[in-house]
Design an enzyme around this catalytic site. Structure first.
Site, short mmCIF file in Angstrom:
data_model
loop_
_atom_site.label_atom_id
_atom_site.label_comp_id
_atom_site.label_asym_id
_atom_site.label_seq_id
_atom_site.Cartn_x
_atom_site.Cartn_y
_atom_site.Cartn_z
N LYS A 116 36.79 53.65 65.79
CA LYS A 116 36.41 52.40 66.79
C LYS A 116 37.83 52.13 67.56
O LYS A 116 37.35 51.70 68.67
CB LYS A 116 36.44 51.07 65.78
CG LYS A 116 35.38 51.08 64.55
CD LYS A 116 33.97 51.36 65.10
CE LYS A 116 33.08 52.38 64.04
NZ LYS A 116 32.09 52.96 64.50
N GLU A 156 40.76 41.87 67.17
CA GLU A 156 40.29 41.39 68.25
C GLU A 156 40.23 40.17 68.10
O GLU A 156 40.43 39.52 67.02
CB GLU A 156 38.91 42.01 68.12
CG GLU A 156 38.44 43.41 68.40
CD GLU A 156 37.16 43.97 68.15
OE1 GLU A 156 36.39 43.20 68.23
OE2 GLU A 156 36.92 45.28 68.26
N HIS A 198 24.92 42.05 57.63
CA HIS A 198 24.79 43.45 58.69
C HIS A 198 23.78 44.44 58.21
O HIS A 198 23.65 45.49 58.60
CB HIS A 198 26.22 44.24 58.32
CG HIS A 198 27.36 43.25 58.59
ND1 HIS A 198 27.69 42.91 59.50
CD2 HIS A 198 28.42 42.92 57.69
CE1 HIS A 198 28.80 42.12 59.50
NE2 HIS A 198 29.35 42.19 58.32
N ARG A 224 23.01 57.95 66.78
CA ARG A 224 21.70 58.47 65.94
C ARG A 224 20.53 58.04 66.73
O ARG A 224 20.92 56.83 67.30
CB ARG A 224 21.87 58.01 64.50
CG ARG A 224 22.10 56.65 64.45
CD ARG A 224 21.99 56.10 62.95
NE ARG A 224 21.77 54.58 62.74
CZ ARG A 224 22.88 53.74 62.79
NH1 ARG A 224 24.22 54.30 63.05
NH2 ARG A 224 22.67 52.81 62.81
C1 MV4 Z 1 32.66 41.03 65.89
C2 MV4 Z 1 32.26 39.72 65.73
C3 MV4 Z 1 32.62 38.71 66.40
N1 MV4 Z 1 34.08 39.15 67.33
N2 MV4 Z 1 33.93 41.10 66.66
C4 MV4 Z 1 30.12 43.43 62.65
C5 MV4 Z 1 29.70 44.71 62.45
C6 MV4 Z 1 30.65 45.29 63.59
N3 MV4 Z 1 29.42 46.20 64.22
C7 MV4 Z 1 31.23 44.56 64.34
N4 MV4 Z 1 30.61 43.15 63.97
C8 MV4 Z 1 31.44 42.13 64.36
N5 MV4 Z 1 32.17 42.21 65.40
C9 MV4 Z 1 34.23 40.17 67.47
N6 MV4 Z 1 35.35 40.51 68.11
C10 MV4 Z 1 31.17 39.56 65.01
C11 MV4 Z 1 30.83 40.80 64.34
C12 MV4 Z 1 29.28 40.44 63.43
C13 MV4 Z 1 28.29 41.08 63.90
C14 MV4 Z 1 27.94 41.75 64.78
C15 MV4 Z 1 26.85 42.28 65.19
C16 MV4 Z 1 25.58 41.98 64.23
C17 MV4 Z 1 25.86 41.07 63.23
C18 MV4 Z 1 27.21 40.48 63.00
C19 MV4 Z 1 27.43 39.92 61.81
C20 MV4 Z 1 28.59 39.30 61.55
C21 MV4 Z 1 29.77 39.67 62.43
#
Ligand code: MV4
Length: 501
Positions: free
Chosen positions: A112, A196, A231, A288
């Site tokens: 990441k 972040e 998720h 993917r």
């Molecule tokens: C975040 C966020 C809020 N702020 N980053 C969750 C999985 C990973 N792909 C990144 N994720 C998140 N990153 C920042 N800086 C909130 C999430 C997140 C989320 C993102 C996409 C879909 C569902 C989610 C559920 C909870 C938190």
């Protein structure tokens, strides 16, 4: 084409192969000997016992099988080996074509922090934060002060939410850092954690990209994936109510730039957070084909899996970016063998009866049939129900209608939960973000009538319907007459079908 997967996605690839005149080879575990993907492929090779570690994750055995049957290429589907750099490399080293991006692009997006560095260099907006692992709590505190609380600690090797910690105050930081590092080490064998700014209340919007080996990289617009729980996405749609044509063009260009920077080819997806002000931030790239690819197919008219194969075969993409605009609205519901009334506990058993929705604008991408045995060995997703309609309101009405037509007997499923979401006022208004489902889960996943009583009611109703057939056409005031807006009409649907069998 050897298909290194199972269930609905394996069938999806078999179908694309058949339409292109490509011979298909399925692989399977002992538990899947009678599975639809095995029967529908031209050939099939047994890998080993039911556990994935002894079957669908056996990269060596899969490559050996491909060589034995004379396959030219391997399609990994999603999950399993699809995003393992070593597998993409081993396939290539064996003289076979990996239907997906180069191993180097998988590696570049797998970290990441590396992905953030790539995105920044490409001019793609990322969430404010660091691009390398934190050394210690002191550095974490200094960085957090700089961006302001709340902050989010993330595992560099992570993805899908593992090893993440929200930190609201300075005094929580060092404890959270230690916890995130421990979790990251256990899950990924790498304790690198970075920080972040935590974005509050965003939508999860992702952009589909498609790149060939001749320098063309296109985006196919967005998918709205905010309806998720822990998720796991439950419902996806295309386009997103929050994305204007102007925003789509900017997010699309950002995704294309990030994909190009990674040396990407074939189908991929850039995940973004989209906040309430319309600001978007690149999160990560999924290297993917994704579960939710059909909604993009339905609104763009572009067959993504077919193009994955054609790109792998060296074809040039014949589209220009300006010609790719979403037409109408598509929604996908993931039909899983989980009991929403019981905390989405996985349900097992035999599919005793399956009635699949049909009719205008309805697509069923499934991996099950009557008689299928649902075990705990694999993912609980049984099928995807996807609809298309001219606009979002009609798509929701169509999904609701299609869900009413769906009957799965023998295992608990997410079907009734999806019916309630389609009836929900906030969902219908498009007022969703990534926390929406967790907030509403209690009302949307309320228990339904116990299975045995539904069956008894169905039998009684079937007998009544049989007696009354040809004399009455739906009693006034019955649930069937109420316009199909009620989920307590389940037994009526069952009864109708019982009577017709
Ligand atoms: C975040 C966020 C809020 N702020 N980053 C969750 C999985 C990973 N792909 C990144 N994720 C998140 N990153 C920042 N800086 C909130 C999430 C997140 C989320 C993102 C996409 C879909 C569902 C989610 C559920 C909870 C938190």
């Amino acid at each position: 084409m050897l298909i290194a997967n199972r269930g609905e996605i394996a069938l999806r690839v078999v179908r694309a192969c058949r339409e292109l005149g490509v011979a298909s080879v399925a692989v399977y575990s002992e538990a899947d000997a009678r599975a639809p993907h095995v029967r529908e492929a031209d050939e099939a090779v047994l890998l080993g016992p039911a556990p994935s570690s002894e079957s669908y994750l056996r990269g060596d055995a899969i490559i050996a099988a491909a060589q034995r049957v004379g396959a030219e290429a391997i399609h990994p589907g999603y999950g399993f080996l699809s995003e393992r750099e070593w597998f993409a490399r081993a396939v290539r080293d064996a003289g076979l074509i990996f239907v997906g991006p180069p191993a180097e692009a998988i590696a570049a997006m797998g970290s990441k922090t590396a992905a953030r560095q790539l995105a920044i260099a490409a001019g793609t907006p990322v969430v404010p934060g660091t691009t390398s692992a934190l050394r210690d709590a002191a550095e974490a505190e200094q960085v957090a002060e700089q961006f302001g609380y709340p902050v989010l600690l993330k595992a560099a090797a992570g993805g899908g939410g593992k090893g993440m910690r929200v930190v609201h105050r300075r005094d929580e930081l060092s404890g959270a850092l230690a916890a995130a590092q421990r979790e990251a080490r256990n899950a990924f064998g790498d304790d690198a954690v970075y920080v972040e700014k935590y974005i509050v209340g965003p939508r999860h919007v992702e952009i589909q990209v498609l790149g060939d080996h001749h320098g063309t990289m296109l985006h196919l617009g967005e998918r709205e994936c905010s309806v998720q729980r822990r998720h796991q996405k439950m419902i996806e749609e295309a386009p997103s109510v929050a994305v204007t044509p102007e925003l789509r063009a900017r997010m699309g260009a950002a995704a294309v730039a990030a994909a190009r920077a990674a040396g990407y080819t074939n189908a991929g997806t850039c995940e973004f957070l989209l906040d309430a002000d319309g600001a978007f931030y690149f999160l990560e790239m999924n290297t993917r084909i994704q579960v939710e690819h059909p909604v993009t197919e339905l609104v763009t008219g572009i067959d993504l899996v077919s193009w994955q194969l054609r790109i792998a075969a060296g074809e040039k993409l014949p589209f220009i970016q300006e010609s790719i605009t979403p037409n109408g609205w598509a929604i996908e519901c993931r039909i899983t063998s989980e009991d929403p009334a019981n905390g989405f506990l996985p349900s097992t058993g035999r599919v005793q009866y399956l009635h699949v929705p049909t009719g205008p604008g309805v697509r069923w991408d499934g991996g099950i049939e009557t008689g299928s045995e649902i075990t705990l060995h694999y993912d609980p997703m049984l099928a995807k129900l996807i609809v298309w309609a001219p606009d979002r309101g009609q798509a929701i009405a169509r999904m609701h209608r299609a869900l009413l037509e769906l009957t799965i007997e023998g295992v608990d499923t997410s079907r009734d939960f999806h019916l309630r979401v389609m009836e929900d006022e906030e969902f219908r208004a498009g007022a969703i973000e990534i926390q929406w489902l967790e907030r509403r889960i209690a009302t949307l996943a309320a228990p339904t009538a116990p299975h045995e009583s539904v069956v008894r009611a169905a039998i009684a109703a079937a007998l009544l319907a049989e007696r009354d057939r040809g004399t009455r056409r739906g009693a006034p005031g019955s649930p069937a007459e109420a316009g199909g807006r009620t989920t307590t009409g389940t037994w009526v649907d069952l009864a109708r079908r019982e009577a017709l069998r």
